[in-house]
Design an enzyme around this catalytic site. Structure first.
Site, PDB file in Angstrom:
ATOM      1  CB  CYS A  95      26.608 -29.009 -25.327  1.00 14.15           C
ATOM      2  SG  CYS A  95      26.562 -30.740 -24.836  1.00 14.15           S
ATOM      3  CG  HIS A 193      25.575 -26.953 -20.803  1.00  9.63           C
ATOM      4  ND1 HIS A 193      24.739 -26.408 -21.742  1.00  9.63           N
ATOM      5  CD2 HIS A 193      25.797 -28.224 -21.196  1.00  9.63           C
ATOM      6  CE1 HIS A 193      24.476 -27.322 -22.664  1.00  9.63           C
ATOM      7  NE2 HIS A 193      25.109 -28.433 -22.355  1.00  9.63           N
TER       8      HIS A 193
HETATM    9  N1  GLN Z   1      22.457 -34.526 -27.194  1.00  8.88           N
HETATM   10  C1  GLN Z   1      23.868 -34.252 -27.198  1.00  8.88           C
HETATM   11  C2  GLN Z   1      24.681 -35.310 -26.470  1.00  8.88           C
HETATM   12  O1  GLN Z   1      24.174 -35.949 -25.578  1.00  8.88           O
HETATM   13  C3  GLN Z   1      24.137 -32.875 -26.629  1.00  8.88           C
HETATM   14  C4  GLN Z   1      23.762 -32.756 -25.171  1.00  8.88           C
HETATM   15  C5  GLN Z   1      23.819 -31.336 -24.664  1.00  8.88           C
HETATM   16  O2  GLN Z   1      23.733 -30.387 -25.429  1.00  8.88           O
HETATM   17  N2  GLN Z   1      23.896 -31.165 -23.367  1.00  8.88           N
HETATM   18  O3  GLN Z   1      25.835 -35.506 -26.807  1.00  8.88           O
END
Ligand code: GLN
Length: 251
Positions: A95, A193
């Site tokens: 992510c 995740h």
């Molecule tokens: N902040 C990033 C987004 O919203 C990654 C989010 C995350 O790692 N869950 O795209």
């Protein structure tokens, strides 16, 4: 048989640790130990330089502000990361971590920030957040992957870059390509995740065999039960979304 301890690097866990991504490090180390291979999790705290001596570099997910902080440190340590990767280390990014190993991403305030460019990918903000269970059919000899996503960014891969796989349910890269993540030489990136490796032991072993070579199979009965349960949940989400879309389209 490998003599030296496998060093699993958990990079900036205070910043890049959303949704228990630390679990990925624990799983990699434990799957080594179950095979009588010595392993240790090496935490690199935020602000510390990232060393070039690790065997695996884990970059987890993060909210926008911590992600911006992590980006600065990663850029400062880029040379060490590249040296290690080119020397045989594995990179696994989830992510925000995925977005940061790309060329650039757009922060919450609209400014475009540089990543470290290990992968030819750019991330732009999307119209909404992609949240929920995801199923991915990998473009590698691996079974269907399950995970959870929550991100606003949409990631577009460069022409020569393969995704990790095809999204069966959920959003993934969310750029309209139908792919999730990226697959490179000793490099896997994904939006999943969960954390993703406890849920997908075959992916954990796929990363490990790049470090230690052929691996003795392990009894993964419990992990496989979890995977089956999550595939059922992901399929239900997919079906519910399809049904909702169908109803909306009918007006
Ligand atoms: N902040 C990033 C987004 O919203 C990654 C989010 C995350 O790692 N869950 O795209």
């Amino acid at each position: 048989m490998r003599e030296s301890t496998v060093r699993v690097g958990l990079i900036y866990p205070e910043l890049l640790g959303t949704y228990g991504d630390r679990g990925n490090a624990l799983v990699l180390a434990q799957r080594c130990r179950w095979r009588d291979l010595a392993a240790e999790v090496v935490e690199v705290p935020a602000g510390a330089p990232i060393p070039d001596s690790l065997d695996v570099y884990l970059f987890g997910g993060g909210e926008d502000d911590p992600q911006n902080m992590a980006a600065a440190g990663m850029r400062d340590s880029r040379a060490a990361i590249v040296r290690a990767w080119e020397g045989g280390a594995v990179v696994f990014a989830v992510c925000a971590g995925f977005q940061l190993i790309g060329h650039s991403y757009v922060a919450a305030d609209g400014t475009r920030l540089d990543g470290i460019g290990l992968v030819d990918a750019v991330t732009d903000p999307g119209p909404d957040r992609l949240i929920g269970e995801v199923l991915v059919q990998p473009d590698a000899p691996l079974p269907t992957l399950t995970g959870f996503e929550n991100h606003g960014g949409r990631t577009t891969l460069g022409p020569g870059v393969r995704p990790l796989g095809t999204v069966l349910a959920g959003g993934g890269n969310g750029d309209g390509s139908g792919g999730d993540g990226a697959l490179g030489e000793r490099l896997v990136a994904t939006y999943l995740h969960g954390p993703v490796l406890p849920r997908n032991p075959a992916l954990a072993d796929h990363l490990l065999q790049w470090v230690v070579g052929d691996l003795r199979p392990l009894d993964s009965t419990w992990e496989e039960r979890l995977r089956a349960e999550r595939i059922a949940a992901g399929s239900k989400t997919g079906l519910a979304k399809w049904w909702q879309q169908r109803m909306l389209n009918r007006g």
